[in-house]
Design a protein around this motif. Structure first.
Motif, PDB file in Angstrom:
ATOM      1  N   ILE A   1      14.968   5.092   1.744  1.00  0.00           N
ATOM      2  CA  ILE A   1      15.961   5.068   0.657  1.00  0.00           C
ATOM      3  C   ILE A   1      16.562   6.459   0.464  1.00  0.00           C
ATOM      4  O   ILE A   1      17.788   6.615   0.333  1.00  0.00           O
ATOM      5  CB  ILE A   1      15.305   4.566  -0.659  1.00  0.00           C
ATOM      6  CG1 ILE A   1      14.917   3.098  -0.526  1.00  0.00           C
ATOM      7  CG2 ILE A   1      16.242   4.770  -1.851  1.00  0.00           C
ATOM      8  CD1 ILE A   1      14.017   2.574  -1.644  1.00  0.00           C
ATOM      9  N   ALA A   2      15.695   7.484   0.475  1.00  0.00           N
ATOM     10  CA  ALA A   2      16.194   8.848   0.250  1.00  0.00           C
ATOM     11  C   ALA A   2      17.168   9.252   1.348  1.00  0.00           C
ATOM     12  O   ALA A   2      18.230   9.832   1.066  1.00  0.00           O
ATOM     13  CB  ALA A   2      15.018   9.820   0.191  1.00  0.00           C
ATOM     14  N   SER A   3      16.839   8.925   2.588  1.00  0.00           N
ATOM     15  CA  SER A   3      17.708   9.392   3.680  1.00  0.00           C
ATOM     16  C   SER A   3      18.976   8.543   3.807  1.00  0.00           C
ATOM     17  O   SER A   3      20.028   9.047   4.180  1.00  0.00           O
ATOM     18  CB  SER A   3      16.949   9.412   5.010  1.00  0.00           C
ATOM     19  OG  SER A   3      16.717   8.096   5.421  1.00  0.00           O
ATOM     20  N   ARG A   4      18.916   7.264   3.449  1.00  0.00           N
ATOM     21  CA  ARG A   4      20.063   6.392   3.665  1.00  0.00           C
ATOM     22  C   ARG A   4      20.937   6.196   2.435  1.00  0.00           C
ATOM     23  O   ARG A   4      22.115   5.848   2.568  1.00  0.00           O
ATOM     24  CB  ARG A   4      19.574   5.022   4.161  1.00  0.00           C
ATOM     25  CG  ARG A   4      18.752   5.107   5.440  1.00  0.00           C
ATOM     26  CD  ARG A   4      19.600   5.485   6.645  1.00  0.00           C
ATOM     27  NE  ARG A   4      20.483   4.391   6.997  1.00  0.00           N
ATOM     28  CZ  ARG A   4      20.122   3.378   7.777  1.00  0.00           C
ATOM     29  NH1 ARG A   4      18.914   3.353   8.297  1.00  0.00           N
ATOM     30  NH2 ARG A   4      20.969   2.407   8.061  1.00  0.00           N
TER      31      ARG A   4
ATOM     32  N   LYS B   1       0.851  -1.196   0.000  1.00  0.00           N
ATOM     33  CA  LYS B   1       0.000   0.000   0.000  1.00  0.00           C
ATOM     34  C   LYS B   1       0.889   1.250   0.000  1.00  0.00           C
ATOM     35  O   LYS B   1       2.048   1.217   0.411  1.00  0.00           O
ATOM     36  CB  LYS B   1      -0.891   0.006   1.244  1.00  0.00           C
ATOM     37  CG  LYS B   1      -1.911  -1.117   1.281  1.00  0.00           C
ATOM     38  CD  LYS B   1      -2.812  -0.922   2.488  1.00  0.00           C
ATOM     39  CE  LYS B   1      -3.555  -2.183   2.820  1.00  0.00           C
ATOM     40  NZ  LYS B   1      -4.354  -2.088   4.031  1.00  0.00           N
ATOM     41  N   SER B   2       0.277   2.372  -0.416  1.00  0.00           N
ATOM     42  CA  SER B   2       1.030   3.626  -0.572  1.00  0.00           C
ATOM     43  C   SER B   2       1.775   4.014   0.703  1.00  0.00           C
ATOM     44  O   SER B   2       2.906   4.517   0.633  1.00  0.00           O
ATOM     45  CB  SER B   2       0.076   4.768  -0.933  1.00  0.00           C
ATOM     46  OG  SER B   2      -0.533   4.496  -2.140  1.00  0.00           O
ATOM     47  N   SER B   3       1.159   3.804   1.864  1.00  0.00           N
ATOM     48  CA  SER B   3       1.802   4.235   3.114  1.00  0.00           C
ATOM     49  C   SER B   3       3.151   3.534   3.305  1.00  0.00           C
ATOM     50  O   SER B   3       4.130   4.145   3.752  1.00  0.00           O
ATOM     51  CB  SER B   3       0.883   3.974   4.309  1.00  0.00           C
ATOM     52  OG  SER B   3       0.522   2.614   4.318  1.00  0.00           O
ATOM     53  N   VAL B   4       3.216   2.246   2.957  1.00  0.00           N
ATOM     54  CA  VAL B   4       4.476   1.494   3.113  1.00  0.00           C
ATOM     55  C   VAL B   4       5.489   1.969   2.073  1.00  0.00           C
ATOM     56  O   VAL B   4       6.671   2.180   2.378  1.00  0.00           O
ATOM     57  CB  VAL B   4       4.222  -0.026   2.985  1.00  0.00           C
ATOM     58  CG1 VAL B   4       5.536  -0.799   3.007  1.00  0.00           C
ATOM     59  CG2 VAL B   4       3.296  -0.499   4.083  1.00  0.00           C
ATOM     60  N   ILE B   5       5.027   2.156   0.831  1.00  0.00           N
ATOM     61  CA  ILE B   5       5.933   2.611  -0.234  1.00  0.00           C
ATOM     62  C   ILE B   5       6.509   3.980   0.130  1.00  0.00           C
ATOM     63  O   ILE B   5       7.708   4.237  -0.052  1.00  0.00           O
ATOM     64  CB  ILE B   5       5.199   2.628  -1.590  1.00  0.00           C
ATOM     65  CG1 ILE B   5       4.902   1.173  -2.003  1.00  0.00           C
ATOM     66  CG2 ILE B   5       6.016   3.347  -2.659  1.00  0.00           C
ATOM     67  CD1 ILE B   5       4.087   1.012  -3.263  1.00  0.00           C
ATOM     68  N   GLU B   6       5.675   4.840   0.686  1.00  0.00           N
ATOM     69  CA  GLU B   6       6.169   6.172   1.093  1.00  0.00           C
ATOM     70  C   GLU B   6       7.231   6.031   2.179  1.00  0.00           C
ATOM     71  O   GLU B   6       8.280   6.691   2.139  1.00  0.00           O
ATOM     72  CB  GLU B   6       4.995   7.030   1.577  1.00  0.00           C
ATOM     73  CG  GLU B   6       4.171   7.559   0.415  1.00  0.00           C
ATOM     74  CD  GLU B   6       2.761   7.987   0.813  1.00  0.00           C
ATOM     75  OE1 GLU B   6       2.499   8.159   2.025  1.00  0.00           O
ATOM     76  OE2 GLU B   6       1.939   8.158  -0.099  1.00  0.00           O
ATOM     77  N   ALA B   7       6.987   5.167   3.153  1.00  0.00           N
ATOM     78  CA  ALA B   7       7.971   4.980   4.234  1.00  0.00           C
ATOM     79  C   ALA B   7       9.276   4.395   3.674  1.00  0.00           C
ATOM     80  O   ALA B   7      10.379   4.801   4.070  1.00  0.00           O
ATOM     81  CB  ALA B   7       7.384   4.082   5.324  1.00  0.00           C
ATOM     82  N   GLN B   8       9.158   3.467   2.727  1.00  0.00           N
ATOM     83  CA  GLN B   8      10.370   2.857   2.168  1.00  0.00           C
ATOM     84  C   GLN B   8      11.144   3.863   1.308  1.00  0.00           C
ATOM     85  O   GLN B   8      12.379   3.907   1.347  1.00  0.00           O
ATOM     86  CB  GLN B   8       9.992   1.600   1.358  1.00  0.00           C
ATOM     87  CG  GLN B   8       9.426   0.503   2.273  1.00  0.00           C
ATOM     88  CD  GLN B   8       9.201  -0.815   1.576  1.00  0.00           C
ATOM     89  OE1 GLN B   8       9.073  -0.878   0.363  1.00  0.00           O
ATOM     90  NE2 GLN B   8       9.124  -1.882   2.367  1.00  0.00           N
ATOM     91  N   CYS B   9      10.421   4.687   0.561  1.00  0.00           N
ATOM     92  CA  CYS B   9      11.109   5.705  -0.258  1.00  0.00           C
ATOM     93  C   CYS B   9      11.814   6.718   0.657  1.00  0.00           C
ATOM     94  O   CYS B   9      12.927   7.180   0.339  1.00  0.00           O
ATOM     95  CB  CYS B   9      10.123   6.407  -1.185  1.00  0.00           C
ATOM     96  SG  CYS B   9       9.613   5.377  -2.569  1.00  0.00           S
ATOM     97  N   ALA B  10      11.183   7.060   1.768  1.00  0.00           N
ATOM     98  CA  ALA B  10      11.818   7.998   2.702  1.00  0.00           C
ATOM     99  C   ALA B  10      13.095   7.367   3.259  1.00  0.00           C
ATOM    100  O   ALA B  10      14.135   8.041   3.402  1.00  0.00           O
ATOM    101  CB  ALA B  10      10.846   8.359   3.831  1.00  0.00           C
TER     102      ALA B  10
END
Ligand SMILES: C[S@@+](CC[C@H](N)C(=O)[O-])C[C@H]1O[C@@H](n2cnc3c(N)ncnc32)[C@H](O)[C@@H]1O
Length: 279
Positions: A62-65, A51-60
């Motif tokens: 990836i972006a930060s790490r 779901k979008s909420s998980v994808i958003e958390a994973q993208c965040a």
């Protein structure tokens, strides 16, 4: 009167035929891929894509790490409908997604495609040239586990070749115990009165699970009897369980260093885990 679904010969498949070419759900079949696209986009469940909420958390994550050092080129192997590109592609980052599902790639191109920022190619990751160089390559949602071991090795070697020196690879792997458990689940039966993943027509599906201990492989067989058909059609989904150490070995064999397991990777259940490695 005989029932063609329950009269289907159900025997444990031979271990020698586990990776015989029909080991996978046909994600790349046009009609099948159109039905799977609906599941990718659904916000009712985490099948095919989270779901979008998980994808958003994973993208965040990836972006930060992984993307904190400025502009980056990103390669997404098995990108599906490109849901990660919405957050990872942009002015700073160039994103290319490869997938062999025509409906998913069509949706991704129409929805997220932007020349020089986000591109999508219909390609089989086992065979395609990945191009490059990329700062980041990733294969998410346990997809590496559904390839035969020698193809896993080939994909990892190609990912290594496609990365720039110092580039990172992210593999979201299925945990060994979760794969084994899926192969040991009891048989189950579902019905889809309005059609579903396996057919646009109403169908019943008998799912049988097998665990091959010596091969560390879980096999799911879906025997699908659609309304109007005389005989069921069987689909298979074959998953190799890799321990964390075995996955680390695969990565090192492909030339990677600095293999790290990330306990803070955001996932809705603990059946998946993230491992990263550096070229
Ligand atoms: C579980 S889905 C994950 C999609 C996407 N990464 C996500 O999380 O939203 C796996 C994807 O891998 C793709 N796939 C499977 N085998 C492939 C292959 N040999 N080449 C390219 N894509 C493949 C499927 O079409 C599907 O879109």
């Amino acid at each position: 009167m005989t029932n063609p679904l329950f009269d289907t010969v159900r025997h444990t498949p031979d271990a020698a035929s586990l990776w015989d070419g029909s080991h996978k759900i046909p994600w790349n079949d046009p009609a099948f891929s159109a039905r799977i696209l609906r599941e990718h986009l659904s916000q009712d469940h985490h099948l095919a894509s989270r779901k979008s909420s998980v994808i958003e958390a994973q993208c965040a994550w990836i972006a930060s790490r992984c993307l904190s050092g400025g502009p980056a080129s990103i390669l997404d192997l098995g990108c599906g409908p490109g849901l990660y590109s919405r957050l990872l592609a942009g002015d700073a980052n160039y994103y290319i997604g490869l997938d062999f599902s025509p409906a998913s790639i069509g949706y991704a191109q129409d929805t997220f495609g932007a020349p020089g920022k986000a591109e999508f190619r219909l390609a089989d990751v086992a065979e395609a040239d990945f191009g490059g160089p990329f700062e980041l390559a990733m294969m998410l949602y346990g997809e590496l586990n559904v390839f035969p071991p020698e193809v896993c090795q080939r994909i990892l070697a190609k990912a290594h070749a496609a990365l720039a020196p110092g580039g990172r690879l992210l593999i979201e792997r299925q945990r060994f115990g979760a794969v084994r458990k899926s192969g040991q689940e009891p048989r189950s039966r579902t019905r889809a009165d309005n059609g579903g993943l396996f057919s646009d027509r109403a169908y019943v599906c008998l799912t049988e699970n097998h665990w091959f201990d010596a091969e560390s492989v879980a096999l799911q067989c879906f025997h699908v009897l659609a309304q109007g058909d005389a005989e069921p059609v069987t689909y298979r989904s074959t998953t190799r369980a890799w321990t964390g150490d075995e996955m680390e070995g695969l990565l090192r064999q492909a030339g990677f260093a600095d293999v790290a397991h990330h306990d803070d990777w955001p996932v809705p259940d603990n059946g998946l885990a993230l491992v990263s490695a550096t070229k």
